[in-house]
Design a protein around this motif. Structure first.
Motif, mmCIF file in Angstrom:
data_model
loop_
_atom_site.group_PDB
_atom_site.id
_atom_site.type_symbol
_atom_site.label_atom_id
_atom_site.label_comp_id
_atom_site.label_asym_id
_atom_site.label_seq_id
_atom_site.Cartn_x
_atom_site.Cartn_y
_atom_site.Cartn_z
ATOM 1 N N ASP A 90 -12.908 -4.769 5.851
ATOM 2 C CA ASP A 90 -13.721 -4.033 4.894
ATOM 3 C C ASP A 90 -14.342 -2.770 5.487
ATOM 4 O OD1 ASP A 90 -14.632 -3.996 2.186
ATOM 5 O OD2 ASP A 90 -16.642 -4.474 2.926
ATOM 6 N N ASN A 91 -14.020 -1.638 4.861
ATOM 7 C CA ASN A 91 -14.565 -0.332 5.217
ATOM 8 C C ASN A 91 -14.255 0.087 6.653
ATOM 9 O OD1 ASN A 91 -15.777 2.047 4.424
ATOM 10 N ND2 ASN A 91 -17.818 1.396 5.034
ATOM 11 N N THR A 92 -13.040 -0.177 7.105
ATOM 12 C CA THR A 92 -12.576 0.249 8.420
ATOM 13 C C THR A 92 -11.393 1.198 8.217
ATOM 14 O OG1 THR A 92 -13.237 -1.840 9.420
ATOM 15 C CG2 THR A 92 -11.611 -0.537 10.618
ATOM 16 N N LEU A 93 -11.565 2.446 8.644
ATOM 17 C CA LEU A 93 -10.530 3.459 8.452
ATOM 18 C C LEU A 93 -9.487 3.407 9.569
ATOM 19 C CD1 LEU A 93 -12.940 6.277 7.329
ATOM 20 C CD2 LEU A 93 -11.112 5.325 5.926
ATOM 21 N N ILE A 94 -8.217 3.532 9.159
ATOM 22 C CA ILE A 94 -7.088 3.564 10.093
ATOM 23 C C ILE A 94 -6.228 4.786 9.769
ATOM 24 C CG2 ILE A 94 -7.069 1.074 10.534
ATOM 25 C CD1 ILE A 94 -4.823 0.779 8.477
ATOM 26 N N ASP A 95 -5.442 5.232 10.722
ATOM 27 C CA ASP A 95 -4.557 6.383 10.546
ATOM 28 C C ASP A 95 -3.540 6.082 9.444
ATOM 29 O OD1 ASP A 95 -2.436 8.284 10.808
ATOM 30 O OD2 ASP A 95 -2.938 8.586 12.909
ATOM 31 N N ALA A 96 -3.534 6.912 8.411
ATOM 32 C CA ALA A 96 -2.660 6.674 7.252
ATOM 33 C C ALA A 96 -1.182 6.714 7.621
ATOM 34 C CB ALA A 96 -2.945 7.700 6.161
ATOM 35 N N LYS A 97 -0.829 7.537 8.587
ATOM 36 C CA LYS A 97 0.586 7.672 8.946
ATOM 37 C C LYS A 97 1.078 6.501 9.789
ATOM 38 C CE LYS A 97 0.537 12.639 8.457
ATOM 39 N NZ LYS A 97 0.735 13.939 9.076
ATOM 40 N N LYS A 98 0.163 5.729 10.368
ATOM 41 C CA LYS A 98 0.547 4.575 11.185
ATOM 42 C C LYS A 98 0.368 3.252 10.447
ATOM 43 C CE LYS A 98 -0.584 6.883 15.519
ATOM 44 N NZ LYS A 98 -1.487 6.901 16.664
ATOM 45 N N ALA A 99 -0.243 3.291 9.267
ATOM 46 C CA ALA A 99 -0.521 2.072 8.502
ATOM 47 C C ALA A 99 0.751 1.529 7.845
ATOM 48 C CB ALA A 99 -1.569 2.369 7.432
ATOM 49 N N PHE A 100 0.673 0.271 7.435
ATOM 50 C CA PHE A 100 1.755 -0.393 6.707
ATOM 51 C C PHE A 100 1.227 -0.668 5.305
ATOM 52 C CE2 PHE A 100 2.254 -1.049 11.164
ATOM 53 C CZ PHE A 100 3.608 -0.844 11.378
ATOM 54 N N TYR A 101 2.046 -0.404 4.295
ATOM 55 C CA TYR A 101 1.553 -0.416 2.922
ATOM 56 C C TYR A 101 2.255 -1.435 2.037
ATOM 57 C CZ TYR A 101 -0.568 4.008 4.218
ATOM 58 O OH TYR A 101 -1.308 4.976 4.846
ATOM 59 N N LEU A 102 1.469 -1.884 1.043
ATOM 60 C CA LEU A 102 2.002 -2.664 -0.072
ATOM 61 C C LEU A 102 1.574 -1.940 -1.339
ATOM 62 C CD1 LEU A 102 1.109 -6.325 1.000
ATOM 63 C CD2 LEU A 102 3.331 -5.167 1.171
ATOM 64 N N LYS A 103 2.393 -2.080 -2.393
ATOM 65 C CA LYS A 103 2.050 -1.416 -3.646
ATOM 66 C C LYS A 103 2.238 -2.348 -4.833
ATOM 67 C CE LYS A 103 6.616 0.546 -4.441
ATOM 68 N NZ LYS A 103 7.368 1.741 -4.779
ATOM 69 N N ASP A 104 1.450 -2.073 -5.854
ATOM 70 C CA ASP A 104 1.516 -2.745 -7.151
ATOM 71 C C ASP A 104 1.211 -4.240 -7.054
ATOM 72 O OD1 ASP A 104 2.033 -0.238 -8.280
ATOM 73 O OD2 ASP A 104 4.183 -0.450 -7.898
ATOM 74 N N SER A 136 5.818 -0.447 1.057
ATOM 75 C CA SER A 136 5.875 0.989 0.817
ATOM 76 C C SER A 136 5.635 1.701 2.142
ATOM 77 C CB SER A 136 4.823 1.386 -0.221
ATOM 78 O OG SER A 136 5.018 2.712 -0.641
ATOM 79 N N SER A 137 5.776 3.008 2.144
ATOM 80 C CA SER A 137 5.543 3.804 3.353
ATOM 81 C C SER A 137 4.593 4.952 3.016
ATOM 82 C CB SER A 137 6.860 4.376 3.869
ATOM 83 O OG SER A 137 7.356 5.341 2.938
ATOM 84 N N TRP A 138 4.046 5.587 4.051
ATOM 85 C CA TRP A 138 3.162 6.720 3.823
ATOM 86 C C TRP A 138 3.891 7.834 3.076
ATOM 87 C CZ3 TRP A 138 -1.306 8.400 2.848
ATOM 88 C CH2 TRP A 138 -1.605 9.763 2.938
ATOM 89 N N ASP A 139 5.131 8.135 3.480
ATOM 90 C CA ASP A 139 5.883 9.203 2.811
ATOM 91 C C ASP A 139 6.090 8.895 1.328
ATOM 92 O OD1 ASP A 139 6.069 10.759 5.115
ATOM 93 O OD2 ASP A 139 8.006 9.922 5.689
ATOM 94 N N GLU A 140 6.430 7.648 1.028
ATOM 95 C CA GLU A 140 6.632 7.260 -0.372
ATOM 96 C C GLU A 140 5.326 7.385 -1.166
ATOM 97 O OE1 GLU A 140 7.708 3.311 -2.999
ATOM 98 O OE2 GLU A 140 8.395 3.382 -0.924
ATOM 99 N N ILE A 141 4.237 6.954 -0.578
ATOM 100 C CA ILE A 141 2.946 7.058 -1.256
ATOM 101 C C ILE A 141 2.569 8.506 -1.453
ATOM 102 C CG2 ILE A 141 0.457 6.680 -0.925
ATOM 103 C CD1 ILE A 141 1.259 3.957 0.360
#
Length: 146
Positions: A90-104, A136-141
């Protein structure tokens, strides 16, 4: 004594200039900071985001979608860095380009961007089924929002 004042002044000036060029995110103050895109109060520590410009200005957002839309709107100068909140911390910022994403799936972010960021691929994989979400990926987002 005038010499000491000069030394202190020079040191303070250097500190101030260095802090302006910081590549580090500033903590989001939940229920206090407002989104620089939609102006809503940032209240959910799972979905916040931050953009830092080349000049060192920090912009804060309540949703990854708001940050991307703001970055593409042409209202800022060159972007130096993007940060996103880690869904599990909760409320911890990480580098967006190094993160792993899920969508929807069952991800329900404040401005309906419906993207969640994770620090590790393993964490994203663990939550993929729980959230009925797709990877998902940063580029896709970045390319999915106008």
């Amino acid at each position: 004594m005038p010499y000491m004042k000069r030394v202190v002044f020079v040191l303070l000036t250097i500190c101030v200039l260095n802090s302006c060029n910081s590549n580090e995110p500033k903590p989001i103050k939940l229920n206090s900071d407002s989104c620089d895109n939609c102006k809503m109060t940032i209240s959910n520590g799972k979905f916040g985001a931050e953009l830092i410009t080349e000049k060192g200005r920090h912009y804060k957002f309540d949703d990854i979608a708001c940050m991307v839309k703001f970055a593409k709107s042409g209202t800022t100068v060159s972007t130096k860095a993007f940060y996103v909140n880690d869904y599990l911390q909760d409320n911890t910022l990480i580098d967006a380009k190094k993160a792993f994403y899920l969508k929807d799936g069952s991800i329900n972010s404040p401005m309906r961007g419906n993207r969640a960021a994770f620090s590790t691929q393993q964490e994203a994989e663990q939550y993929k089924t729980k959230l009925n979400a797709a990877p998902s990926s940063w580029d896709e987002i970045f390319n999915s929002f106008q």
